[in-house]
Scaffold this active site. Structure first.
Site, PDB file in Angstrom:
ATOM      1  N   GLU A 154      22.026  90.423 -58.446  1.00 32.17           N
ATOM      2  CA  GLU A 154      23.456  90.480 -58.170  1.00 32.17           C
ATOM      3  C   GLU A 154      23.901  91.869 -57.698  1.00 32.17           C
ATOM      4  O   GLU A 154      23.628  92.875 -58.375  1.00 32.17           O
ATOM      5  CB  GLU A 154      24.245  90.060 -59.422  1.00 32.17           C
ATOM      6  CG  GLU A 154      25.763  90.171 -59.298  1.00 32.17           C
ATOM      7  CD  GLU A 154      26.359  89.297 -58.188  1.00 32.17           C
ATOM      8  OE1 GLU A 154      25.958  88.131 -58.069  1.00 32.17           O
ATOM      9  OE2 GLU A 154      27.210  89.798 -57.441  1.00 32.17           O
TER      10      GLU A 154
ATOM     11  N   THR B 168      27.774  85.394 -53.159  1.00 30.10           N
ATOM     12  CA  THR B 168      26.508  84.882 -53.714  1.00 30.10           C
ATOM     13  C   THR B 168      26.157  83.525 -53.114  1.00 30.10           C
ATOM     14  O   THR B 168      24.994  83.259 -52.772  1.00 30.10           O
ATOM     15  CB  THR B 168      26.583  84.707 -55.242  1.00 30.10           C
ATOM     16  OG1 THR B 168      27.086  85.887 -55.835  1.00 30.10           O
ATOM     17  CG2 THR B 168      25.198  84.422 -55.827  1.00 30.10           C
TER      18      THR B 168
ATOM     19  N   HIS C 149      27.823  92.792 -61.675  1.00 29.44           N
ATOM     20  CA  HIS C 149      28.879  92.232 -60.830  1.00 29.44           C
ATOM     21  C   HIS C 149      30.150  93.056 -61.014  1.00 29.44           C
ATOM     22  O   HIS C 149      30.446  93.487 -62.122  1.00 29.44           O
ATOM     23  CB  HIS C 149      29.121  90.767 -61.224  1.00 29.44           C
ATOM     24  CG  HIS C 149      29.984  90.008 -60.268  1.00 29.44           C
ATOM     25  ND1 HIS C 149      31.322  90.270 -60.086  1.00 29.44           N
ATOM     26  CD2 HIS C 149      29.674  88.988 -59.428  1.00 29.44           C
ATOM     27  CE1 HIS C 149      31.806  89.453 -59.175  1.00 29.44           C
ATOM     28  NE2 HIS C 149      30.831  88.658 -58.750  1.00 29.44           N
TER      29      HIS C 149
ATOM     30  N   ASP D 285      21.821  90.037 -53.286  1.00 26.42           N
ATOM     31  CA  ASP D 285      22.604  88.994 -52.606  1.00 26.42           C
ATOM     32  C   ASP D 285      23.595  89.546 -51.582  1.00 26.42           C
ATOM     33  O   ASP D 285      23.784  88.963 -50.516  1.00 26.42           O
ATOM     34  CB  ASP D 285      23.303  88.050 -53.609  1.00 26.42           C
ATOM     35  CG  ASP D 285      24.244  88.744 -54.575  1.00 26.42           C
ATOM     36  OD1 ASP D 285      24.281  89.984 -54.626  1.00 26.42           O
ATOM     37  OD2 ASP D 285      24.951  88.021 -55.312  1.00 26.42           O
TER      38      ASP D 285
HETATM   39  C1  GP9 Z   1      29.075  83.540 -59.937  1.00 26.63           C
HETATM   40  C2  GP9 Z   1      28.141  84.576 -59.459  1.00 26.63           C
HETATM   41  C3  GP9 Z   1      28.874  85.676 -58.726  1.00 26.63           C
HETATM   42  O1  GP9 Z   1      28.484  82.417 -60.493  1.00 26.63           O
HETATM   43  O2  GP9 Z   1      27.098  84.050 -58.732  1.00 26.63           O
HETATM   44  O3  GP9 Z   1      29.362  85.269 -57.503  1.00 26.63           O
HETATM   45  P1  GP9 Z   1      29.948  86.303 -56.449  1.00 26.63           P
HETATM   46  O4  GP9 Z   1      31.325  86.712 -56.916  1.00 26.63           O
HETATM   47  O5  GP9 Z   1      29.045  87.487 -56.398  1.00 26.63           O
HETATM   48  O6  GP9 Z   1      29.984  85.558 -55.161  1.00 26.63           O
HETATM   49 MN    MN Z   2      27.026  87.958 -55.999  1.00 27.20          MN
END
Ligand code: GP9
Ligand code: MN
Length: 418
Positions: free
Chosen positions: A39, A81, A196, A255
């Site tokens: 992430e 993501t 995140h 990602d």
């Molecule tokens: C949510 C996670 C984060 O389930 O995958 O998503 P993002 O905000 O990075 O698109």
């Molecule tokens: Mn993400």
């Protein structure tokens, strides 16, 4: 209609296909594929330091014990993501706006889980969030994912959560009981969460300083990145202890960016640059890509690549014939790989150049080689040709083909077994 697809097939055959066998072809045939989404992890932290300390010591060690691609770019747009998943599972581009996971979850696809399913692989996704987030539940059904271990599969409480939910170390630990029970061979995909925005972390989990700048976001980022690094190390240990490691290959990919250009002043301080130019901004879109094959050394790979290349690369390593696939990426290990990476906003990276915001740069030095205005396709005669111009037309054509496939649901007309 069907005719539209036949010109697209001709295009991909001529431009994005490399079926050349290499020493790595089929090296992981029949092995489990373990894929980890890292992430918001960006390449600028890899092999870098903060106050003299390595930010990602474990991943740094993996840059020598894996094939580590240092010039690999994310290609996501608003779907973040979900876009990164969409791109790597299908080798298609994300949509220019919105997220295909929401708007085109009912299309016919020819995804990695479907293709590996035909080879006898069971596929599972592990992610401790609600299954409806990004509409994953319906998209996964349609992409051929057999099992989705969502938030309901995990014990989540205040003590083991931070920020968006379950802490990554807990996530990997709790996932092991499911992973060890999957029928082999499997394709298991793990989506991490702790690193995140806004990069919250409990004090007890922080093992590196915060950065000191006017951006609280960038300051905290280093701590959650370090936590992600440690959680990956723990996951590798779990895999080794359970005996899964030897029978698997582990592929890991960032990602999308975690630090937006809003934080460029702080970023320029960290990178010790006077300013972050448009050229630097493109280079900051690099995300780590690792191919870890137990028993193989690997090393740092400098060729350019992007998320559309993941699927053909995986097929190559697993020795799956994908010559009938329609994809916009090429195997990253191949000798005839595509020599450009297209970003969704029309910027692109080639072996020699970087093009963004109408300016063509030398990729190596960042020197400006000329500028063209955006009227080139509209026939505006004030355009100036640059070394980037030929690529520019191809990038726009390629994106339009990918969009046509998705908007027109063109794969429903195609028989991939022919
Ligand atoms: C949510 C996670 C984060 O389930 O995958 O998503 P993002 O905000 O990075 O698109
Ligand atoms: Mn993400």
């Amino acid at each position: 209609d069907g005719n539209e697809l036949s010109s697209i097939i001709t295009y991909v055959d001529e431009n994005t296909t490399d079926n050349e066998e290499t020493d790595l072809y089929g090296i992981a045939k029949g092995k489990n594929l373990i894929f980890v989404t890292l992430e918001s992890l960006q390449t600028f932290v890899i092999n870098n330091t903060l106050n003299g300390e390595e930010v990602t010591p474990f991943l740094n060690s993996l840059t020598e014990e894996s094939y580590y691609f240092e010039n690999f770019y994310h290609q996501t747009e608003q779907g973040k993501t979900a876009d990164s998943e969409f791109i790597m599972e299908n080798s298609l581009y994300p949509l220019p706006s919105g997220a295909a996971y929401f708007t085109h979850s009912g299309n016919t696809y020819h995804s990695t889980p479907q293709m590996l399913g035909e080879e006898g692989y069971m596929s599972a996704v592990f992610h401790a969030n609600n299954s409806s987030f990004w509409n994953r539940n319906s998209m996964y059904d349609n992409l051929g994912v057999d099992q989705f271990y969502d938030i309901n599969a995990y014990e989540v409480n205040d003590g083991n959560s931070v920020g968006w939910g379950l802490k990554d170390k807990e996530f990997f630990e709790q996932s092991m009981k499911y992973l060890t029970n999957l029928p082999e061979p499997y394709y298991a995909r793990f989506i991490t969460l702790t690193n995140h925005h806004p990069f919250d972390l409990d004090e007890e989990d922080a093992t590196i300083d915060q950065f000191d700048s006017n951006s609280n976001t960038l300051n905290k980022y280093f701590q959650t990145v370090r936590y992600l690094d440690e959680s990956i190390e723990e996951f590798f240990n779990h895999l080794k202890e359970s005996g899964i490691y030897e029978d698997s290959i582990i592929v890991m990919m960032g990602d999308h960016y975690g630090i937006s250009d809003f934080h460029n002043r702080a970023m320029s301080m960290y990178l010790d640059k006077e300013e972050i130019t448009s050229y630097d901004q493109i280079q900051l879109q690099r995300v780590p890509f690792f191919v870890h094959i137990p028993g193989q050394e690997g090393g740092v790979m400098s060729q350019i690549g992007g998320q559309v290349d993941v699927k053909p690369t995986i097929m190559h390593l697993l020795g799956v014939d994908d010559s009938a696939d329609i994809s916009f990426g090429t195997n990253l290990f191949g000798p005839n790989r595509k020599d450009y990476v297209a970003l969704r906003d029309g910027s692109f990276i080639t072996d020699d150049y970087i093009f963004t915001k109408d300016v063509c740069y030398d990729r190596e030095s960042g020197e400006e080689l000329g500028s063209e205005n955006s009227g080139i396709l509209a026939g505006d005669d004030s355009d100036t040709e640059t070394a980037c111009s030929p690529f520019r037309e191809q990038v726009e054509l390629e994106m339009s083909y990918s969009d046509k496939i998705i908007y027109g649901d063109l794969f429903r007309f195609h028989d991939f077994t022919e």
